[in-house]
Scaffold this motif. Structure first.
Motif, short mmCIF file in Angstrom:
data_model
loop_
_atom_site.label_atom_id
_atom_site.label_comp_id
_atom_site.label_asym_id
_atom_site.label_seq_id
_atom_site.Cartn_x
_atom_site.Cartn_y
_atom_site.Cartn_z
N ARG A 61 26.87 21.65 60.32
CA ARG A 61 26.60 22.99 60.88
C ARG A 61 27.37 23.13 62.18
O ARG A 61 27.56 22.17 62.91
N THR A 95 30.59 20.57 65.35
CA THR A 95 29.57 20.42 64.31
C THR A 95 28.41 19.69 64.99
O THR A 95 28.56 19.18 66.11
N VAL A 96 27.28 19.63 64.34
CA VAL A 96 26.17 18.87 64.91
C VAL A 96 26.63 17.43 65.14
O VAL A 96 26.34 16.82 66.17
N ASP A 135 23.21 30.34 62.50
CA ASP A 135 24.54 30.11 61.96
C ASP A 135 25.57 30.28 63.08
O ASP A 135 25.66 31.36 63.68
N VAL A 175 17.76 15.53 62.13
CA VAL A 175 18.87 16.23 61.45
C VAL A 175 19.00 15.69 60.03
O VAL A 175 19.13 14.48 59.82
N LEU A 206 20.87 24.17 64.42
CA LEU A 206 20.06 23.97 63.22
C LEU A 206 19.32 25.24 62.80
O LEU A 206 19.04 25.44 61.62
N ASP A 207 19.04 26.11 63.79
CA ASP A 207 18.26 27.32 63.52
C ASP A 207 19.11 28.56 63.28
O ASP A 207 18.64 29.52 62.68
N GLU A 210 22.58 17.14 55.19
CA GLU A 210 23.35 18.36 54.95
C GLU A 210 23.51 19.23 56.20
O GLU A 210 24.26 20.21 56.18
N GLN A 211 22.87 18.88 57.31
CA GLN A 211 22.97 19.68 58.53
C GLN A 211 24.03 19.18 59.52
O GLN A 211 24.36 19.88 60.46
N TRP A 212 24.56 18.00 59.31
CA TRP A 212 25.51 17.43 60.27
C TRP A 212 26.78 18.27 60.43
O TRP A 212 27.46 18.20 61.45
#
Length: 187
Positions: free
Chosen positions: A155, A166-167, A104, A148, A101-102, A151-153
């Protein structure tokens, strides 16, 4: 190892070695686990935190059993050893999700679960303490997954062996570990 927490660790011989688990368990993202029945495709990522919380009482009960320290066979972890492993898995995956999440596409540090079990003497830890630590770690990890955003799932993050997650898929993969080991300890 911190002998302040495990003073008896230096006086007691280590348990028999267990063959290291060298399987690449990422296949559980595509197929139902034939041992525990877990199907990653059934996991709604938004429900990972709640599922983790729902599993904690089963872990706590397993760690409070009279046989929590007993290995069912010399080469199979006891409920205590599995519980300590799951506590550490909870901590590790909380860290990995936070990295994803923090940052890339972070590369995750290697973790040798078998070396950790020996170095930290999972077999000598207090089952009641492990139960408390597992519950606290579960709450922290569940909270991380709860936070989460939609839109972060997607990443990404990577293991050193090249596996890309991915997450979402990391959460599904992680959840299998927690469920599968409940199966291992008959809880």
């Amino acid at each position: 190892m911190d002998t302040d927490h495990h003073p008896e660790a230096t006086a007691v011989a280590a348990p028999p070695a267990i063959d290291p688990d060298t399987k690449d368990w990422t296949w559980v993202l595509q197929a139902r686990c034939p041992e525990c029945g877990f199907a990653a495709s059934d996991v709604d990522p938004a429900g990972i935190g709640g599922t983790v919380r729902d599993l904690v009482p089963r872990w706590v009960a397993a760690l409070h059993r009279a046989d929590a320290r007993e290995r069912p066979a010399a080469d199979v972890w006891s409920p205590l050893e599995y519980g300590a492993h799951v506590r550490d898995v909870l901590r590790l995956f909380d860290e990995r999700v936070r990295l994803m999440l923090d940052q890339d596409d972070p590369l995750f540090a290697n973790w040798d679960q078998d070396a950790t079990a020996l170095a930290d003497r999972y077999d000598l830890q207090d089952p009641a303490v492990v139960a408390e630590e597992l519950a606290a770690s579960a709450e922290g990890t569940a909270g991380t997954f709860d936070a989460v955003a939609v839109e972060q799932w997607d990443r990404t993050g990577r293991r050193s062996n090249g596996s890309v997650f991915t997450v979402r898929t990391l959460g599904q993969y992680f959840l299998h570990d927690v469920v599968h080991h409940l199966h291992d300890v008959d809880a």
